[in-house]
Design a protein around this motif. Structure first.
Motif, PDB file in Angstrom:
ATOM      1  N   GLN A  57      54.755  10.144  -6.773  1.00 35.50           N
ATOM      2  CA  GLN A  57      54.346  10.238  -5.365  1.00 35.50           C
ATOM      3  C   GLN A  57      52.837  10.311  -5.210  1.00 35.50           C
ATOM      4  O   GLN A  57      52.269   9.692  -4.302  1.00 35.50           O
ATOM      5  CB  GLN A  57      55.002  11.475  -4.717  1.00 35.50           C
ATOM      6  CG  GLN A  57      56.500  11.307  -4.517  1.00 35.50           C
ATOM      7  CD  GLN A  57      57.159  12.561  -3.976  1.00 35.50           C
ATOM      8  OE1 GLN A  57      56.714  13.673  -4.236  1.00 35.50           O
ATOM      9  NE2 GLN A  57      58.245  12.390  -3.250  1.00 35.50           N
ATOM     10  N   ILE A  62      51.577  10.184  -1.372  1.00 40.71           N
ATOM     11  CA  ILE A  62      52.678  10.841  -0.637  1.00 40.71           C
ATOM     12  C   ILE A  62      52.662  12.327  -0.957  1.00 40.71           C
ATOM     13  O   ILE A  62      52.691  12.720  -2.132  1.00 40.71           O
ATOM     14  CB  ILE A  62      54.035  10.242  -1.050  1.00 40.71           C
ATOM     15  CG1 ILE A  62      54.069   8.772  -0.648  1.00 40.71           C
ATOM     16  CG2 ILE A  62      55.193  11.012  -0.438  1.00 40.71           C
ATOM     17  CD1 ILE A  62      55.149   7.977  -1.327  1.00 40.71           C
ATOM     18  N   LEU A 110      58.562   3.865  -7.560  1.00 43.46           N
ATOM     19  CA  LEU A 110      58.971   4.371  -6.246  1.00 43.46           C
ATOM     20  C   LEU A 110      59.567   3.254  -5.410  1.00 43.46           C
ATOM     21  O   LEU A 110      59.084   2.125  -5.446  1.00 43.46           O
ATOM     22  CB  LEU A 110      57.756   4.902  -5.479  1.00 43.46           C
ATOM     23  CG  LEU A 110      57.288   6.325  -5.713  1.00 43.46           C
ATOM     24  CD1 LEU A 110      56.319   6.717  -4.614  1.00 43.46           C
ATOM     25  CD2 LEU A 110      58.437   7.312  -5.789  1.00 43.46           C
ATOM     26  N   GLY A 129      59.521   8.144  -0.461  1.00 44.65           N
ATOM     27  CA  GLY A 129      58.729   8.701  -1.554  1.00 44.65           C
ATOM     28  C   GLY A 129      59.568   9.442  -2.575  1.00 44.65           C
ATOM     29  O   GLY A 129      59.112   9.686  -3.688  1.00 44.65           O
ATOM     30  N   ARG A 130      60.802   9.787  -2.194  1.00 44.98           N
ATOM     31  CA  ARG A 130      61.624  10.571  -3.129  1.00 44.98           C
ATOM     32  C   ARG A 130      62.634   9.698  -3.888  1.00 44.98           C
ATOM     33  O   ARG A 130      63.251  10.181  -4.833  1.00 44.98           O
ATOM     34  CB  ARG A 130      62.365  11.673  -2.356  1.00 44.98           C
ATOM     35  CG  ARG A 130      61.415  12.728  -1.811  1.00 44.98           C
ATOM     36  CD  ARG A 130      62.092  13.669  -0.835  1.00 44.98           C
ATOM     37  NE  ARG A 130      61.208  14.763  -0.467  1.00 44.98           N
ATOM     38  CZ  ARG A 130      61.413  15.584   0.559  1.00 44.98           C
ATOM     39  NH1 ARG A 130      62.475  15.419   1.325  1.00 44.98           N
ATOM     40  NH2 ARG A 130      60.564  16.550   0.816  1.00 44.98           N
TER      41      ARG A 130
END
Ligand SMILES: Cc1cc2nc3c(=O)[nH]c(=O)nc-3n(C[C@H](O)[C@H](O)[C@H](O)COP(=O)(O)OP(=O)(O)OC[C@H]3O[C@@H](n4cnc5c(N)ncnc54)[C@H](O)[C@@H]3O)c2cc1C
Length: 548
Positions: A57, A62, A110, A129-130
């Motif tokens: 991230q 992020i 990502l 972002g996760r």
């Protein structure tokens, strides 16, 4: 009798992660698989992995934090998420990613922009972002194992998610020359890339899976799990585990008795491979394990499609039900939910019970769409440039379609009329479809980032319908584990020598929810990582825990 330090059961993401981690700790590892092919549901999957606060991230600017993730998941708990489990997931997830990337062929990128599944909840990420996925993986690197990774009906090609419309890939796709180049070394994306990389990680460490070996029961001596009894092609066999056994045999979605005994509502059409029959669950129940999260599954609407070999397969209805020019109706001809919500949340709509008529009012459900939808998207293997195949119900008018699928014609006409009016007004006051970032992401990116990405009228005949079932990616209840992935007994004490991970365990870090794309593989890999690490430390771990 064969003997290993650690015996791992199941070659899905949880099992292979555990096997690699245990081998890296210096343990000899026996990895056993019931089917003739390896990879489990992971190999059939999109291969997306949800790890909040992950190391990728920062490079993309992020921001994320454990506190935000905990806030987010607790906002979705409805009392079903376990504090210790979610804390462990949040802490160990980033560590697992770093370790896998440094020590194995598993690498991640990502999925830029892919929103969490409840992105407007506190702590949610509307801009993503996760969620991550693996880059393409050349199956040529697997040698003779390349043909022994199971392939699902839906996601097994040479593309990553980021190269598809779902990942906001280029509208015209990948150039033909590039696709040809990928054939040379058999490069594969999605769950194939993840399973291929995990398998390579096992083989690199000398862990060679043994297939066709169905684990049946655990060997227990003096209260300690010391091995496994198998049913193999050559008959029964026993394998001893000097340190521990890891149960990673997936869920119980293909066992009708277990489904009826435990799940909170009807389940008609699982999308996973049929080997997940709860063998691990029965094994842990026999040795007194505490169970958790048993009513839950990773719910997912599915339909049934004919396959090229003359059979049929479950097909996930995800983007299929969120694109414009389509709605879902129940057997009464009425819409009943926001079609754009994530698949797991949609499961609850199938389980709505009318307390007067005492029936599951949405158990019979249809995706209804028009010619514009068909032309733009097609369905499953069928492209809209050709006439729709016969297994899709089609009709010249709504009344005719209603007659064919057995719903009241007037109700269907009224539903579509109201939908078309609301679409013209640019919103869905009935169910709020198109308000969340996630509804729009799963729609059609050509219509931009507004509600039009998922709202479109049904006004171009012919009309079409396919039945949609309450399906699942897999169940997520099983043995309760602690923060070391040790299986707990009914008094909350670890059962010496026994570990569990993935859908064979109680995924209490997630409870009822699904945090974002990759929400099942994320915890499966975190618990696999923990199980491998601590199984390799047995029996010293158990002695230390007992204060010896
Ligand atoms: C089409 C599809 C797409 C999906 N996409 C995603 C996604 O993008 N991201 C995500 O997070 N999740 C996704 N999922 C869900 C995800 O794949 C599963 O939840 C996950 O793979 C479960 O991992 P697991 O290791 O616990 O079990 P599995 O992958 O199911 O592996 C269990 C293994 O154990 C074996 N086994 C069973 N019984 C025995 C026995 N008695 N002895 C030995 N072996 C046994 C099975 O054959 C299997 O190989 C998807 C699922 C499907 C069907």
């Amino acid at each position: 009798m064969d003997e290993f330090d650690v015996v791992v059961l199941g070659t899905g993401a949880a099992g292979m992660t555990a096997a690699i981690r245990a081998a890296a700790e210096g343990a000899s590892v026996g990895l056993f698989e019931k089917s003739d092919q390896v990879g489990g549901t992971a190999a059939w999957s999109g291969g997306m992995v949800w790890i909040p606060n992950n190391p990728h991230q920062a490079g993309q600017g992020i921001s994320d934090s454990p506190a935000e993730v905990l806030t987010y998941l607790h906002s979705l708990s409805l009392g079903t998420i376990d504090d210790d489990a979610v804390q462990t997931f949040v802490e160990v997830g980033p560590e697992m990613v770093r370790w896998m990337e440094a020590n194995t062929p598993v690498q991640f990128t990502l999925l830029a922009g892919f929103p969490d599944y409840h992105p407007e909840n506190p702590g949610g990420k509307p801009n993503g972002g996760r969620s991550m996925e693996c880059p393409l993986f050349p199956f040529a690197d697997l040698g003779e194992w390349a043909d022994r990774v199971t392939k699902g009906p839906q996601l097994s090609g040479a593309l990553t998610i980021q190269e598809t419309p779902l990942g906001r890939g280029a509208p015209n796709g990948i150039p033909a020359a590039e696709l040809e180049k990928r054939k040379v070394r058999d490069e594969r994306g999605t769950g194939q890339a993840l399973a291929g990389r995990l398998l390579k990680g096992c083989l690199d460490r000398g862990v060679v899976p043994r297939t066709g070996m169905r684990a049946r029961s655990l060997l227990v001596e003096d209260g300690r799990v010391v091995g496994v009894r198998f049913e193999g092609a050559d008959g029964p066999a026993e394998v001893r585990a000097r340190r521990a056994v890891v149960i990673a045999t997936g869920g119980f979605e293909w066992d009708a008795d277990l489904v009826r005994a435990f799940l909170r509502g009807p389940l008609s059409r699982p999308a996973s491979p049929p080997y997940n029959t709860g063998d691990g669950l029965r094994m842990v129940m026999r040795v007194g394990a505490a169970l958790g999260n048993m009513r839950e599954a990773w719910w997912a609407p599915t339909t049934t499609v004919p396959t090229p070999d003359g059979g049929s397969a479950a097909w996930l209805m995800n983007g299929e039900r969120t694109r414009p020019h389509s709605i879902m109706v129940n057997g009464d001809g009425k819409r009943f939910a926001n079609e754009g919500v994530n698949y797991n949340a949609f499961g609850a709509a199938f389980h709505a019970l009318d307390v007067t008529s005492f029936r599951y009012v949405n158990e019979t459900a249809w995706l209804v769409f028009d010619q514009q939808y068909w032309t733009d998207y097609g369905l499953a293997y069928w492209r809209g440039s050709e006439p729709a195949p016969e297994w899709i119900t089609q009709a010249g008018s709504l009344a005719e379609l209603a007659g064919k699928i057995g719903v009241p014609a007037q109700a269907l006409e009224a539903t579509v009329a109201r939908w078309n009016k609301n679409v013209a007004d640019g919103h869905d006051p009935d169910f709020g479809r198109g308000t969340s970032a996630v509804d729009k992401w799963w729609g059609d990116p050509r219509y931009g980032d507004g509600p039009a990405a998922t709202l479109g009228p049904l006004d171009s005949p012919p009309l079409y319908a396919v039945q949609v079932y309450c399906g699942t990616l897999g169940t997520k209840g099983g043995a309760r584990t602690n923060t070391h992935a040790q299986v707990l007994d009914v008094d909350g004490e670890p059962i010496p020598g026994l570990f569990a991970a993935g859908n064979a365990s109680a995924v209490t870090a997630m409870g009822m929810t699904y945090g974002g794309a990759g929400g099942t593989l994320g915890p499966a890999m975190v618990w696999g990582y923990l199980a491998g690490q601590f199984a390799a430390q047995e029996p010293a771990l158990a002695r230390a825990q007992a204060g010896e």
